[in-house]
Motif scaffolding. Structure first.
Motif, short mmCIF file in Angstrom:
data_model
loop_
_atom_site.label_atom_id
_atom_site.label_comp_id
_atom_site.label_asym_id
_atom_site.label_seq_id
_atom_site.Cartn_x
_atom_site.Cartn_y
_atom_site.Cartn_z
N GLN A 95 20.19 29.72 76.35
CA GLN A 95 19.68 30.99 78.20
C GLN A 95 20.60 30.89 79.10
O GLN A 95 20.39 32.17 79.46
CB GLN A 95 19.20 29.21 78.84
CG GLN A 95 17.32 29.12 78.05
CD GLN A 95 16.64 30.25 78.04
OE1 GLN A 95 16.46 30.28 79.54
NE2 GLN A 95 15.39 30.48 77.82
N ALA A 96 21.50 30.53 79.39
CA ALA A 96 22.08 31.30 80.31
C ALA A 96 23.37 32.67 80.09
O ALA A 96 23.25 32.74 79.30
CB ALA A 96 23.42 30.14 80.83
N PHE A 97 23.40 33.24 81.01
CA PHE A 97 22.95 34.99 81.14
C PHE A 97 24.46 34.60 82.84
O PHE A 97 23.94 34.19 83.75
CB PHE A 97 22.77 35.44 80.34
CG PHE A 97 20.90 36.05 81.46
CD1 PHE A 97 21.10 36.96 82.20
CD2 PHE A 97 20.27 34.95 81.62
CE1 PHE A 97 19.77 36.99 82.81
CE2 PHE A 97 18.96 34.69 81.99
CZ PHE A 97 18.66 35.66 82.58
N PHE A 98 24.69 36.38 82.61
CA PHE A 98 25.45 37.01 83.73
C PHE A 98 23.69 37.69 84.82
O PHE A 98 23.23 38.64 83.74
CB PHE A 98 26.26 37.66 83.38
CG PHE A 98 27.45 37.00 83.17
CD1 PHE A 98 28.40 37.05 84.50
CD2 PHE A 98 28.09 37.16 82.03
CE1 PHE A 98 29.73 36.50 84.28
CE2 PHE A 98 29.55 36.37 81.84
CZ PHE A 98 30.54 35.57 82.67
N HIS A 99 23.12 37.13 85.27
CA HIS A 99 22.37 37.62 86.23
C HIS A 99 23.34 39.21 86.79
O HIS A 99 22.25 40.18 86.92
CB HIS A 99 22.19 36.34 87.16
CG HIS A 99 21.15 35.59 86.56
ND1 HIS A 99 21.58 34.55 85.70
CD2 HIS A 99 20.28 35.34 87.10
CE1 HIS A 99 20.68 33.90 86.10
NE2 HIS A 99 19.43 34.16 86.06
N ASP A 100 23.75 39.50 87.45
CA ASP A 100 25.39 39.90 88.38
C ASP A 100 26.47 40.13 88.10
O ASP A 100 26.87 39.06 87.82
CB ASP A 100 24.18 39.69 89.60
CG ASP A 100 23.28 39.42 90.06
OD1 ASP A 100 22.64 40.60 91.01
OD2 ASP A 100 22.55 38.45 90.37
N ALA A 101 26.73 41.40 87.85
CA ALA A 101 28.20 41.22 87.89
C ALA A 101 28.23 43.25 88.79
O ALA A 101 28.12 43.99 88.44
CB ALA A 101 28.14 41.49 86.79
N VAL A 102 28.79 42.91 89.98
CA VAL A 102 28.95 43.94 91.01
C VAL A 102 30.12 43.50 91.89
O VAL A 102 30.73 42.80 92.42
CB VAL A 102 27.70 43.55 91.99
CG1 VAL A 102 27.76 44.96 92.67
CG2 VAL A 102 26.25 43.82 91.54
N GLY A 103 30.54 45.68 91.30
CA GLY A 103 31.90 46.08 92.61
C GLY A 103 31.39 46.63 93.50
O GLY A 103 30.40 47.20 93.26
#
Length: 448
Positions: A116-124
């Protein structure tokens, strides 16, 4: 908390004693002024829930009139910081809707409860004007959304047990738990808070569920790919809202700010939907969603600590002719007996559809230290969702009443919530309500 007497065996003198003040964040300053920093947060929301099942519900192939389950609604960590005067980094990782079914059950195959766990956001993000919050340009996987404040909610600070999920309009269909790959601009200019985004939506084929079938009711298109355009705008009459993390909107400031906003937003995508009225008669339709709303969150008596929270919004949701989607949050059911409308098991109701929705909420924060110093206070609330969807014979009404016990503000709180919803049977191509069911949930939230 350990003092010097714990380690050295000598109690502090009166001259050296300092007040015992809790630090409320995990933050590392990257310069002496603290203007450059990196911060970590952790959130855990545990649910204990009793649900009256919709008719026909089965749990691991057994009929169930009701269920009791224990689950993790959200478990998240955020890592973010102002790396330099102009550079901001934001990352969120976690899982959602983790109960004994782990979001789904397949009776014919082995299940894997560790996925289930995953990256929700990855923003620069880049600040264009130094020391001015006029324009931030960012890109990556992000919840920067149009439509409404509840399309990008700060889930640690929401007033009620949960957000109105219908406002996360494409959730897990053409996005990743409301996050999309986007290039966006956002900022605050005077009273105006804005965000606009160019989004590259995911195809429905990658949603991880069975593909919808062609028919006279609109579905997400299985052919073609078009960019999505989004925008959300707030006119802030008094205090400015928090603007540090990309996109997220605070649920309630618990009287710390005087917020009165008028808000409007939209999402549009060319040929996002498709229907087939007859063999060879295929019609593609644009998806056009918009809303207008007012939001209030302000102190009533600063000395006592009382405050009020209120929201009223109107949503026009055009997913194409007769689109309708049933959904149940962290659904405690795994299946449905034959003869019942597909997708109606457990706690599901027609959450998304083509039509119009009115959503409102109201909460009142009681006086500070209601139960004595350091023992917290209460915040009761009510909210309702009224929807006229094309495929429903009557107006959908979802009604909720709840009570927050704010042990330490949003950092530690208990929420008791009762939701009442209708269940349906099919009449031709439409759904007609046949009765109502209830759901009682106790949530314990810990956040730092």
């Amino acid at each position: 908390m350990r003092t010097s007497s714990d380690t050295l065996g000598t109690p502090p003198t009166a001259a050296s004693a300092k007040p015992d003040v809790d630090k409320n964040e995990l933050r590392y300053n990257l310069n002496t002024s603290g203007s450059h920093f990196f911060k970590v947060t952790f959130l855990n929301q545990t649910w204990l829930r009793f649900n009256q099942s919709n008719p026909g519900t089965t749990v691991i192939q057994e009929p169930k009139d009701n269920t009791f389950d224990i689950g993790l609604r959200r478990t998240r960590m955020q890592l973010f910081g102002q790396i330099s005067d102009r550079v901001f980094l934001y990352i969120q990782f976690g899982l959602n809707n983790f109960n004994y079914l782990n979001g789904g059950f397949n009776p014919t195959a082995s299940s894997n409860r560790k996925i289930q766990a995953f990256f929700h956001d990855a923003v620069g993000e880049y600040l264009v004007f130094k020391n001015k919050n006029y324009l931030n340009i960012g890109g990556g996987l992000t919840i920067v959304n149009g439509l409404s404040r509840f399309s990008a909610p700060s889930v640690a600070t929401i007033m009620s047990l949960d957000v109105p999920v219908f406002a996360q309009a494409t959730v897990d269909q053409t996005d990743e738990f409301s996050r999309k790959l986007s290039l966006y601009a956002r900022g605050q200019i005077g009273h105006l808070d804005y965000r606009v985004a160019l989004t590259d939506p995911f195809p429905i084929q990658t949603s991880g569920t069975a593909l919808p079938t062609y028919g006279p009711n609109a579905i997400y298109a299985l052919k073609g790919h078009h960019k999505q355009f989004q925008g959300f705008f707030m006119w802030q009459f008094f205090d400015k809202e928090a603007h540090q993390t990309p996109g997220y909107n605070t649920g309630t400031y618990l009287g710390a700010k005087k917020i009165v906003n008028f808000e409007a937003g939209f999402i549009t995508q060319k040929n996002a939907m498709v229907r087939v009225d007859a063999p060879g008669d295929t019609t593609y339709q644009n998806m056009n969603l918009w809303s207008v709303a007012s939001f209030l969150d302000m102190p009533i008596n600063r000395e006592k600590g009382t405050a009020v929270n209120a929201y009223l919004g109107y949503f026009h949701t055009d997913y194409g002719k007769n689109y309708l989607r049933f959904n149940g949050i962290m659904n405690p059911a795994s299946g449905l007996a034959s003869g019942y409308p597909a997708g109606t098991q457990g706690n599901a109701f027609p959450m998304f559809g083509t039509g119009n929705v009115v959503y409102g909420q109201f909460g009142y924060l009681l006086k500070r230290d209601l139960f004595g110093p350091g023992n917290g206070t209460l915040m009761p609330y009510v909210h309702a969702q009224l929807a006229n969807y094309q495929r429903l014979t009557k107006t959908l009404g979802i009604y909720t009443v709840g009570l927050n016990y704010l042990i330490k503000g949003h950092n530690g709180k208990l929420t008791l919530d009762y939701q009442n919803r209708p269940y349906y049977e099919t009449i031709g191509n439409q759904y007609a309500p046949q009765g109502r069911r209830g759901q009682l949930t106790l949530q314990y939230q810990v956040f730092i």
